[in-house]
Enzyme design. Structure first.
Site, PDB file in Angstrom:
ATOM      1  CB  THR A 162      -0.961   0.021   1.218  1.00  0.00           C
ATOM      2  OG1 THR A 162      -0.205  -0.336   2.490  1.00  0.00           O
ATOM      3  CG2 THR A 162      -2.072  -1.077   1.020  1.00  0.00           C
ATOM      4  CE  LYS A 188       0.268  -3.439   3.260  1.00  0.00           C
ATOM      5  NZ  LYS A 188      -0.329  -2.430   4.347  1.00  0.00           N
ATOM      6  CB  THR A 199       2.805  -6.370  12.387  1.00  0.00           C
ATOM      7  OG1 THR A 199       2.395  -4.965  11.941  1.00  0.00           O
ATOM      8  CG2 THR A 199       3.813  -6.916  11.684  1.00  0.00           C
ATOM      9  CD  GLU A 285       1.724   5.320   6.347  1.00  0.00           C
ATOM     10  OE1 GLU A 285       0.895   4.614   5.412  1.00  0.00           O
ATOM     11  OE2 GLU A 285       1.453   5.909   7.418  1.00  0.00           O
ATOM     12  CG  ASN A 407      -0.845   8.314   7.962  1.00  0.00           C
ATOM     13  OD1 ASN A 407      -1.533   7.323   7.808  1.00  0.00           O
ATOM     14  ND2 ASN A 407       0.202   8.123   8.103  1.00  0.00           N
ATOM     15  CB  THR A 412      -6.818  11.906  -1.469  1.00  0.00           C
ATOM     16  OG1 THR A 412      -6.142  12.435  -0.765  1.00  0.00           O
ATOM     17  CG2 THR A 412      -8.428  12.084  -1.328  1.00  0.00           C
TER      18      THR A 412
END
Length: 412
Positions: A162, A188, A199, A285, A407, A412
């Site tokens: 993702t 992932k 996880t 991230e 985030n 979007t």
């Protein structure tokens, strides 16, 4: 387990993957759920494989978890795992469950195996229905791709991503009963990571001969000191799943806890999981650094793990490391609220090889040296509680401006 199994010979296989163990193939395909990237993957075993799994402890669980639990409960065997990305199929009610079972049914028909030999997994946005027709059409095409070995594992890895920025794979080998035993893995995970069992999504393969009950015991033991010891942002997902499949094609004597080389098997499985867990933590991230916390001197390993995970999960610690600020006060603070049994007057803290605290008291250190160390990519924090023999590790990443940016516009 963290202090007693370091002498076993387990070798990394640099070019290895989930299809290196005997009996396994994989594929990834683009169905159109995502605009450009691969979004559907499959792992297939040529024989029914002993299987085990762990799942999120979040009380809101996605539909695929219900289906996978149902499959493994039937006989403890799997032959295929079908995974879609771009949509978590979570909070989708009755239709979500029906769609997950449709994925299972279609996969079983395509590979000509019983439905309960198929596990289903999904990852992506919560609260949207699957584009099920696109996924079903992709499943009908994917079997042919499992015959193509070149790049197959990489395509599977890409199909399950993702917000990840890299593919995450692992492969290790050891010897049991004179047979070469291989372990492969793919995972992932980049955000919504603070597991309380496993996880995100992780898939493990091995050609070891082991019964499902023993495999489940092994996975449970390993999870606690690997996937359960990483955090990115403190959020436990609705979809977290780890699945392990064992083909048995290495033809070793069946592994149980009474097997003389049981601990060797556990250690090799642990190495595979730890390698993947660290890759997930590093790919958090917006992350720029991997943080490892090592805690010793705790009353026991579990208490040490509590302290390590509290430190690596602290937003203040993570922010300080991003800013190259050797603020050890944030580390001692997290140690104190970890819930572990500690004595504040016996604690030592070091950032890399730079000691900042001795017996609960600050000691002089070079701020310049500490800043230079914290500017590197891999950071290790050492804590010694001096009240026991317990040892534990945990992994995480720094907290950056990009985490908020990613985030703030995830959908979007």
């Amino acid at each position: 387990m963290e202090t007693t199994m370091k002498s076993f010979s387990v070798s990394p296989v640099e070019a290895g993957s989930i299809i290196t163990p005997k009996g396994f193939s994989a594929a990834g395909i683009h169905t159109g759920v995502k605009r450009y990237r691969l979004d559907l993957g499959v792992i297939y075993c040529e024989v029914p494989a002993s299987s085990a799994a762990v799942y999120t402890l979040n009380k809101v669980q996605a539909a695929p978890i219900k289906v996978t639990k149902d499959s493994i409960a039937k006989a403890g065997k799997l032959q295929a795992v079908i995974v879609n990305s771009g949509n978590a199929n979570a909070c989708t009610g009755k239709k979500g469950v029906e769609d997950a079972y449709k994925m299972r049914k279609t996969t079983a028909e395509v590979f000509n195996i019983p439905e309960h030999f198929v596990a289903v997994s999904s990852t992506g946005v919560i609260g949207e229905f699957l584009q099920i027709e696109k996924i079903v059409n992709g499943i009908k095409k994917i079997k042919a791709l499992t015959q193509v070995k070149f790049d197959a594992a990489e395509r599977f890895n890409e199909a399950i991503l993702t917000t990840d920025t890299i593919n995450k794979r692992a492969c290790f080998q050891t010897t049991i009963d004179g047979k070469t035993i291989t372990f492969g893995g793919a995972a992932k995970g980049s955000g919504m990571i603070h597991p309380n069992m496993a996880t995100m999504l992780a898939f493990l393969t091995t050609d070891a001969n082991i019964e499902p009950e023993s495999l489940q015991k092994a996975l449970n033991q390993v999870i606690d000191v690997t996937f359960n010891r990483i955090t990115v942002d403190g959020d436990t997902s609705t979809n977290d799943t780890v699945i392990v499949m064992a083909s048995g094609l290495a033809n070793n004597d069946s592994l149980t806890e009474s097997h003389p080389e049981w601990e060797r098997f556990i250690y090799a499985l642990k190495m595979t999981c730890e390698h993947l867990a660290k890759k997930i933590a590093r790919d958090g991230e917006g992350a720029t650094k991997l943080i490892e916390v090592q805690v010793k001197g705790a009353p026991n390993n579990e208490e040490a793990g509590k302290v390590a995970k509290a430190i690596v999960g602290s937003s203040l610690v993570k922010s300080a490391i991003f800013g190259t600020d050797a603020n050890w006060g944030r580390i001692i603070c997290a140690t104190g609220y970890s819930g572990a049994n500690i004595d504040p007057e016996t604690i030592d803290i070091s950032i890399g090889n730079i000691q900042t605290l001795k017996d609960g008291m600050p000691i002089p250190f070079s701020e310049e040296e500490a800043t230079n160390y914290l500017a590197t990519e891999n950071i290790t924090i050492y804590v010694d509680l001096h009240i026991g023999d317990g040892f534990g590790k945990a992994w995480g990443c720094d907290l950056t401006y990009d985490y908020v940016r990613i985030n703030a516009g995830y959908r979007t």
